[in-house]
Design a protein around this motif. Structure first.
Motif, PDB file in Angstrom:
ATOM      1  N   UNK A  82     -64.476  12.762-160.017  1.00  0.00           N
ATOM      2  CA  UNK A  82     -64.902  12.002-158.873  1.00  0.00           C
ATOM      3  C   UNK A  82     -66.013  12.800-158.195  1.00  0.00           C
ATOM      4  N   UNK A  83     -66.926  12.178-157.206  1.00  0.00           N
ATOM      5  CA  UNK A  83     -67.737  12.676-156.789  1.00  0.00           C
ATOM      6  C   UNK A  83     -68.078  12.051-155.119  1.00  0.00           C
ATOM      7  N   UNK A  84     -68.337  12.791-154.088  1.00  0.00           N
ATOM      8  CA  UNK A  84     -68.482  12.003-152.897  1.00  0.00           C
ATOM      9  C   UNK A  84     -70.139  11.635-152.971  1.00  0.00           C
ATOM     10  N   UNK A  85     -70.594  11.338-151.731  1.00  0.00           N
ATOM     11  CA  UNK A  85     -71.897  10.808-151.588  1.00  0.00           C
ATOM     12  C   UNK A  85     -72.836  12.013-151.685  1.00  0.00           C
ATOM     13  N   UNK A  86     -74.254  12.058-152.200  1.00  0.00           N
ATOM     14  CA  UNK A  86     -74.961  13.289-152.007  1.00  0.00           C
ATOM     15  C   UNK A  86     -76.060  12.794-151.084  1.00  0.00           C
ATOM     16  N   UNK A  87     -76.413  13.467-150.175  1.00  0.00           N
ATOM     17  CA  UNK A  87     -77.411  13.269-149.076  1.00  0.00           C
ATOM     18  C   UNK A  87     -78.544  14.236-149.085  1.00  0.00           C
ATOM     19  N   UNK A  88     -79.778  13.920-149.108  1.00  0.00           N
ATOM     20  CA  UNK A  88     -81.055  14.810-148.954  1.00  0.00           C
ATOM     21  C   UNK A  88     -80.638  15.670-147.709  1.00  0.00           C
ATOM     22  N   UNK A  89     -81.057  17.100-147.911  1.00  0.00           N
ATOM     23  CA  UNK A  89     -81.120  17.761-146.769  1.00  0.00           C
ATOM     24  C   UNK A  89     -82.376  17.708-146.101  1.00  0.00           C
ATOM     25  N   UNK A  90     -83.254  17.354-146.826  1.00  0.00           N
ATOM     26  CA  UNK A  90     -84.605  17.142-146.553  1.00  0.00           C
ATOM     27  C   UNK A  90     -85.191  16.014-145.735  1.00  0.00           C
ATOM     28  N   UNK A  91     -84.648  15.113-146.032  1.00  0.00           N
ATOM     29  CA  UNK A  91     -84.704  13.711-145.546  1.00  0.00           C
ATOM     30  C   UNK A  91     -83.860  12.870-144.904  1.00  0.00           C
ATOM     31  N   UNK A  92     -82.392  13.346-145.287  1.00  0.00           N
ATOM     32  CA  UNK A  92     -81.462  12.755-144.784  1.00  0.00           C
ATOM     33  C   UNK A  92     -80.937  11.283-145.445  1.00  0.00           C
ATOM     34  N   UNK A  93     -81.788  11.020-146.539  1.00  0.00           N
ATOM     35  CA  UNK A  93     -81.823   9.784-147.214  1.00  0.00           C
ATOM     36  C   UNK A  93     -80.410   9.971-148.182  1.00  0.00           C
ATOM     37  N   UNK A  94     -79.696   8.974-148.529  1.00  0.00           N
ATOM     38  CA  UNK A  94     -78.762   9.171-149.360  1.00  0.00           C
ATOM     39  C   UNK A  94     -79.088   9.153-151.034  1.00  0.00           C
ATOM     40  N   UNK A  95     -78.891  10.155-151.650  1.00  0.00           N
ATOM     41  CA  UNK A  95     -79.452  10.136-152.932  1.00  0.00           C
ATOM     42  C   UNK A  95     -78.786   9.209-154.132  1.00  0.00           C
ATOM     43  N   UNK A  96     -77.165   9.456-153.864  1.00  0.00           N
ATOM     44  CA  UNK A  96     -76.282   8.848-154.603  1.00  0.00           C
ATOM     45  C   UNK A  96     -74.880   8.508-153.877  1.00  0.00           C
ATOM     46  N   UNK A  97     -74.630   7.399-153.842  1.00  0.00           N
ATOM     47  CA  UNK A  97     -73.278   7.079-153.264  1.00  0.00           C
ATOM     48  C   UNK A  97     -72.182   7.676-154.175  1.00  0.00           C
ATOM     49  N   UNK A  98     -70.972   7.847-153.432  1.00  0.00           N
ATOM     50  CA  UNK A  98     -69.813   8.654-154.084  1.00  0.00           C
ATOM     51  C   UNK A  98     -69.469   7.571-154.882  1.00  0.00           C
ATOM     52  N   UNK A  99     -68.749   8.270-156.029  1.00  0.00           N
ATOM     53  CA  UNK A  99     -67.597   7.055-156.754  1.00  0.00           C
ATOM     54  C   UNK A  99     -66.324   7.876-157.285  1.00  0.00           C
ATOM     55  N   UNK A 100     -65.496   7.035-157.790  1.00  0.00           N
ATOM     56  CA  UNK A 100     -64.221   7.425-158.231  1.00  0.00           C
ATOM     57  C   UNK A 100     -64.375   8.118-159.731  1.00  0.00           C
TER      58      UNK A 100
END
Length: 289
Positions: A111-129
Protein backbone atom coordinates in the motif's frame (compact mmCIF):
# COMPACT_ATOMS: atom_id res chain seq x y z
CA UNK A 1 -45.12 -82.28 -22.55
CA UNK A 2 -42.53 -80.16 -24.31
CA UNK A 3 -41.39 -76.95 -22.73
CA UNK A 4 -42.35 -73.80 -24.54
CA UNK A 5 -39.31 -71.79 -25.60
CA UNK A 6 -39.19 -68.36 -24.05
CA UNK A 7 -38.98 -65.44 -26.39
CA UNK A 8 -35.96 -63.12 -26.10
CA UNK A 9 -36.77 -60.08 -24.11
CA UNK A 10 -37.12 -57.08 -26.38
CA UNK A 11 -35.29 -53.86 -25.47
CA UNK A 12 -37.69 -50.93 -25.41
CA UNK A 13 -37.35 -48.61 -28.37
CA UNK A 14 -36.74 -45.60 -26.14
CA UNK A 15 -33.75 -47.35 -24.54
CA UNK A 16 -32.31 -48.20 -27.95
CA UNK A 17 -32.62 -44.59 -29.10
CA UNK A 18 -31.05 -43.34 -25.89
CA UNK A 19 -28.11 -45.70 -26.27
CA UNK A 20 -27.63 -44.62 -29.88
CA UNK A 21 -27.64 -40.98 -28.86
CA UNK A 22 -25.01 -41.68 -26.22
CA UNK A 23 -22.89 -43.59 -28.71
CA UNK A 24 -23.21 -40.86 -31.30
CA UNK A 25 -22.31 -38.28 -28.65
CA UNK A 26 -19.17 -40.16 -27.65
CA UNK A 27 -18.13 -40.54 -31.28
CA UNK A 28 -18.80 -36.85 -31.91
CA UNK A 29 -16.70 -35.82 -28.88
CA UNK A 30 -13.83 -38.02 -30.04
CA UNK A 31 -14.02 -36.56 -33.55
CA UNK A 32 -14.11 -33.00 -32.21
CA UNK A 33 -11.09 -33.75 -30.02
CA UNK A 34 -9.18 -35.17 -32.97
CA UNK A 35 -10.06 -32.17 -35.12
CA UNK A 36 -8.97 -29.75 -32.38
CA UNK A 37 -5.67 -31.59 -31.99
CA UNK A 38 -5.17 -31.38 -35.73
CA UNK A 39 -5.96 -27.69 -36.10
CA UNK A 40 -4.32 -26.40 -32.89
CA UNK A 41 -0.88 -26.13 -34.55
CA UNK A 42 -2.51 -24.42 -37.53
CA UNK A 43 -4.25 -21.90 -35.25
CA UNK A 44 -0.95 -21.20 -33.51
CA UNK A 45 0.84 -20.80 -36.82
CA UNK A 46 -1.92 -18.54 -38.13
CA UNK A 47 -1.73 -16.32 -35.03
CA UNK A 48 2.04 -16.09 -35.38
CA UNK A 49 1.70 -15.33 -39.09
CA UNK A 50 -0.88 -12.61 -38.41
CA UNK A 51 1.38 -11.05 -35.77
CA UNK A 52 4.30 -11.05 -38.17
CA UNK A 53 2.15 -9.50 -40.90
CA UNK A 54 1.13 -6.72 -38.51
CA UNK A 55 4.76 -6.21 -37.45
CA UNK A 56 5.85 -5.84 -41.04
CA UNK A 57 3.05 -3.38 -41.71
CA UNK A 58 4.38 -1.03 -39.04
CA UNK A 59 6.90 1.42 -40.42
CA UNK A 60 8.51 4.58 -39.11
CA UNK A 61 8.46 6.70 -42.27
CA UNK A 62 6.37 9.27 -40.41
CA UNK A 63 8.38 9.01 -37.17
CA UNK A 64 8.48 12.41 -35.48
CA UNK A 65 11.01 12.56 -32.62
CA UNK A 66 9.24 15.63 -31.28
CA UNK A 67 5.86 13.88 -30.81
CA UNK A 68 6.20 10.28 -29.66
CA UNK A 69 2.63 10.09 -28.27
CA UNK A 70 -0.20 12.49 -27.48
CA UNK A 71 -0.84 13.79 -23.97
CA UNK A 72 -4.42 12.45 -24.13
CA UNK A 73 -3.22 8.89 -24.77
CA UNK A 74 -0.31 9.05 -22.33
CA UNK A 75 -2.14 10.50 -19.31
CA UNK A 76 -5.31 8.41 -19.69
CA UNK A 77 -5.73 6.79 -16.28
CA UNK A 78 -8.81 4.90 -17.45
CA UNK A 79 -7.38 3.49 -20.68
CA UNK A 80 -8.10 -0.18 -19.88
CA UNK A 81 -9.91 -2.16 -17.20
CA UNK A 82 -8.16 -4.89 -15.22
CA UNK A 83 -10.11 -7.45 -17.26
CA UNK A 84 -9.00 -5.89 -20.55
CA UNK A 85 -5.39 -5.85 -19.36
CA UNK A 86 -5.66 -9.54 -18.41
CA UNK A 87 -7.11 -10.44 -21.80
CA UNK A 88 -4.36 -8.48 -23.53
CA UNK A 89 -1.68 -10.30 -21.52
CA UNK A 90 -3.29 -13.68 -22.20
CA UNK A 91 -3.27 -12.93 -25.92
CA UNK A 92 0.23 -11.48 -26.14
CA UNK A 93 2.09 -13.77 -23.75
CA UNK A 94 0.54 -16.91 -25.17
CA UNK A 95 1.44 -20.21 -23.49
CA UNK A 96 3.22 -19.51 -20.18
CA UNK A 97 6.02 -21.87 -19.23
CA UNK A 98 5.70 -21.08 -15.51
CA UNK A 99 3.85 -18.81 -13.09
CA UNK A 100 6.31 -15.94 -13.51
CA UNK A 101 4.75 -14.82 -16.80
CA UNK A 102 2.56 -11.73 -16.50
CA UNK A 103 -0.55 -13.61 -17.60
CA UNK A 104 -0.27 -15.76 -14.42
CA UNK A 105 1.87 -13.73 -12.03
CA UNK A 106 0.48 -12.85 -8.62
CA UNK A 107 2.57 -10.79 -6.25
CA UNK A 108 2.32 -8.37 -3.36
CA UNK A 109 1.72 -4.69 -4.00
CA UNK A 110 2.56 -2.66 -0.90
CA UNK A 111 0.00 0.00 0.00
CA UNK A 112 1.12 3.57 -0.61
CA UNK A 113 -0.14 7.00 0.39
CA UNK A 114 -0.48 9.97 -1.96
CA UNK A 115 2.70 11.42 -3.47
CA UNK A 116 2.79 15.21 -3.71
CA UNK A 117 5.47 17.24 -5.48
CA UNK A 118 7.60 19.33 -3.12
CA UNK A 119 8.36 21.68 -6.01
CA UNK A 120 4.84 22.44 -7.22
CA UNK A 121 2.44 21.06 -4.61
CA UNK A 122 0.72 19.03 -7.35
CA UNK A 123 -0.35 15.45 -6.69
CA UNK A 124 1.88 13.06 -8.60
CA UNK A 125 -0.02 9.89 -7.66
CA UNK A 126 -3.02 9.21 -5.45
CA UNK A 127 -2.68 6.68 -2.64
CA UNK A 128 -3.81 3.10 -3.11
CA UNK A 129 -4.46 -0.08 -1.13
CA UNK A 130 -2.05 -2.98 -1.29
CA UNK A 131 -2.54 -6.74 -1.38
CA UNK A 132 -1.66 -9.83 -3.34
CA UNK A 133 -2.77 -9.02 -6.87
CA UNK A 134 -2.40 -10.27 -10.39
CA UNK A 135 -0.08 -8.39 -12.74
CA UNK A 136 -3.14 -7.00 -14.55
CA UNK A 137 -4.65 -5.74 -11.29
CA UNK A 138 -1.38 -4.06 -10.32
CA UNK A 139 -1.11 -2.31 -13.68
CA UNK A 140 -4.72 -1.18 -13.42
CA UNK A 141 -4.37 0.08 -9.85
CA UNK A 142 -1.23 2.07 -10.64
CA UNK A 143 -2.62 3.56 -13.88
CA UNK A 144 -5.59 4.96 -11.93
CA UNK A 145 -3.50 6.24 -9.04
CA UNK A 146 -0.91 8.00 -11.20
CA UNK A 147 -2.93 8.85 -14.29
CA UNK A 148 -0.55 7.03 -16.64
CA UNK A 149 -2.26 4.84 -19.26
CA UNK A 150 -2.05 1.08 -18.78
CA UNK A 151 -1.19 0.95 -22.49
CA UNK A 152 1.89 3.08 -21.82
CA UNK A 153 2.87 0.79 -18.94
CA UNK A 154 2.45 -2.33 -21.11
CA UNK A 155 4.57 -0.88 -23.91
CA UNK A 156 7.23 0.16 -21.39
CA UNK A 157 7.31 -3.35 -19.90
CA UNK A 158 7.94 -4.68 -23.41
CA UNK A 159 10.58 -2.17 -24.46
CA UNK A 160 12.49 -2.51 -21.19
CA UNK A 161 12.42 -6.26 -20.51
CA UNK A 162 10.26 -7.96 -23.21
CA UNK A 163 7.76 -9.05 -20.54
CA UNK A 164 4.58 -8.87 -22.65
CA UNK A 165 5.34 -10.64 -25.93
CA UNK A 166 7.92 -13.12 -27.17
CA UNK A 167 10.01 -15.92 -25.70
CA UNK A 168 11.12 -13.99 -22.62
CA UNK A 169 7.53 -13.13 -21.73
CA UNK A 170 6.59 -16.80 -21.37
CA UNK A 171 9.09 -17.40 -18.53
CA UNK A 172 10.85 -14.21 -17.36
CA UNK A 173 13.66 -14.50 -14.83
CA UNK A 174 13.55 -12.91 -11.35
CA UNK A 175 16.09 -10.37 -12.58
CA UNK A 176 13.90 -9.37 -15.52
CA UNK A 177 10.84 -9.00 -13.30
CA UNK A 178 12.97 -7.08 -10.81
CA UNK A 179 13.83 -4.51 -13.48
CA UNK A 180 10.44 -4.72 -15.22
CA UNK A 181 10.04 -1.01 -16.04
CA UNK A 182 13.72 -0.08 -16.01
CA UNK A 183 12.80 2.36 -13.23
CA UNK A 184 15.80 3.58 -11.23
CA UNK A 185 17.92 1.18 -13.31
CA UNK A 186 20.82 3.18 -14.78
CA UNK A 187 22.69 1.93 -17.83
CA UNK A 188 25.96 1.57 -15.92
CA UNK A 189 24.80 0.26 -12.53
CA UNK A 190 22.35 -2.19 -10.93
CA UNK A 191 18.78 -1.14 -10.23
CA UNK A 192 18.00 0.55 -6.94
CA UNK A 193 17.32 -2.46 -4.66
CA UNK A 194 14.53 -0.55 -2.94
CA UNK A 195 12.70 -0.35 -6.26
CA UNK A 196 13.28 -3.93 -7.38
CA UNK A 197 10.40 -6.34 -8.03
CA UNK A 198 7.51 -6.29 -10.45
CA UNK A 199 4.97 -4.37 -8.34
CA UNK A 200 7.51 -1.82 -7.09
CA UNK A 201 8.79 -1.33 -10.63
CA UNK A 202 5.30 -0.58 -11.95
CA UNK A 203 4.70 1.88 -9.11
CA UNK A 204 8.06 3.61 -9.49
CA UNK A 205 7.97 3.72 -13.28
CA UNK A 206 4.50 5.28 -13.38
CA UNK A 207 5.45 7.72 -10.62
CA UNK A 208 8.55 8.83 -12.50
CA UNK A 209 6.65 9.23 -15.77
CA UNK A 210 4.06 11.39 -14.04
CA UNK A 211 6.47 13.40 -11.90
CA UNK A 212 8.20 15.08 -14.84
CA UNK A 213 5.07 17.09 -15.60
CA UNK A 214 3.58 17.27 -12.09
CA UNK A 215 6.88 18.48 -10.60
CA UNK A 216 7.97 20.52 -13.64
CA UNK A 217 11.13 18.44 -13.55
CA UNK A 218 13.91 17.95 -16.13
CA UNK A 219 13.03 18.41 -19.83
CA UNK A 220 9.76 20.16 -20.60
CA UNK A 221 8.16 20.90 -24.01
CA UNK A 222 10.40 23.05 -26.19
CA UNK A 223 13.64 22.63 -28.11
CA UNK A 224 16.24 20.30 -26.63
CA UNK A 225 19.38 18.56 -27.81
CA UNK A 226 18.67 14.80 -27.75
CA UNK A 227 21.61 12.43 -28.15
CA UNK A 228 21.53 9.32 -30.33
CA UNK A 229 23.23 7.10 -27.76
CA UNK A 230 25.16 7.17 -24.47
CA UNK A 231 28.34 7.58 -26.53
CA UNK A 232 28.90 11.36 -26.93
CA UNK A 233 30.83 10.81 -30.15
CA UNK A 234 27.63 9.53 -31.81
CA UNK A 235 26.13 13.00 -31.69
CA UNK A 236 22.45 13.90 -31.76
CA UNK A 237 20.21 16.70 -32.91
CA UNK A 238 17.94 19.45 -31.65
CA UNK A 239 14.38 18.20 -31.21
CA UNK A 240 11.33 20.39 -30.70
CA UNK A 241 9.37 18.47 -28.08
CA UNK A 242 5.71 19.33 -28.60
CA UNK A 243 4.04 17.99 -25.45
CA UNK A 244 4.55 16.79 -21.88
CA UNK A 245 4.15 13.11 -22.73
CA UNK A 246 7.04 13.17 -25.20
CA UNK A 247 9.15 15.14 -22.74
CA UNK A 248 8.43 12.47 -20.10
CA UNK A 249 9.56 9.69 -22.42
CA UNK A 250 12.84 11.49 -23.17
CA UNK A 251 13.39 12.10 -19.47
CA UNK A 252 12.78 8.41 -18.82
CA UNK A 253 14.88 7.17 -21.79
CA UNK A 254 17.10 10.07 -22.84
CA UNK A 255 18.00 9.07 -26.40
CA UNK A 256 16.38 9.35 -29.80
CA UNK A 257 16.77 6.73 -32.56
CA UNK A 258 19.33 7.64 -35.18
CA UNK A 259 18.62 7.17 -38.92
CA UNK A 260 20.07 3.64 -38.85
CA UNK A 261 17.74 2.59 -36.03
CA UNK A 262 14.75 4.06 -37.86
CA UNK A 263 15.66 2.32 -41.12
CA UNK A 264 16.14 -1.02 -39.32
CA UNK A 265 12.60 -0.89 -37.85
CA UNK A 266 12.45 -4.07 -35.73
CA UNK A 267 16.09 -4.89 -36.45
CA UNK A 268 19.52 -3.66 -35.43
CA UNK A 269 20.91 -0.34 -36.58
CA UNK A 270 24.56 0.59 -36.12
CA UNK A 271 26.98 1.18 -33.26
CA UNK A 272 25.36 4.55 -32.51
CA UNK A 273 21.78 3.30 -32.43
CA UNK A 274 19.63 3.40 -29.30
CA UNK A 275 16.33 1.58 -29.37
CA UNK A 276 14.23 2.50 -26.33
CA UNK A 277 12.07 5.26 -27.80
CA UNK A 278 12.11 3.65 -31.25
CA UNK A 279 10.73 0.45 -29.75
CA UNK A 280 8.15 2.42 -27.78
CA UNK A 281 6.92 3.89 -31.07
CA UNK A 282 6.93 0.48 -32.78
CA UNK A 283 5.01 -1.37 -30.08
CA UNK A 284 2.57 1.49 -29.61
CA UNK A 285 1.77 1.38 -33.32
CA UNK A 286 1.57 -2.43 -33.34
CA UNK A 287 -0.73 -2.76 -30.33
CA UNK A 288 -2.63 0.50 -29.97
CA UNK A 289 -1.94 2.69 -32.99
Amino acid sequence: MAKRRSRPRRTPRATILRRRRIAFGVVALVLVGLVMLAIAPLVSLTAAWNTEVRRQAVDLRDFDPGTLISDAEFYDGDAMTAGEIQSFLDDQVGECRDDSCLARLRTELPARGPIVSDATGATVCEGYDGGELSAAEIIDRIQRACGISAKVLLVTLQKEQSLVSGRTARAPSPEQLGAAMGARCPDDAPCDPGRSGFALQIAQGATDLKSYSASDFMRQPGQHYIAYSPDPSCGGSDVTITNEATAALYNYTPYQPNPAAIAARWGTGDACSAYGNRNFALYWALWFG
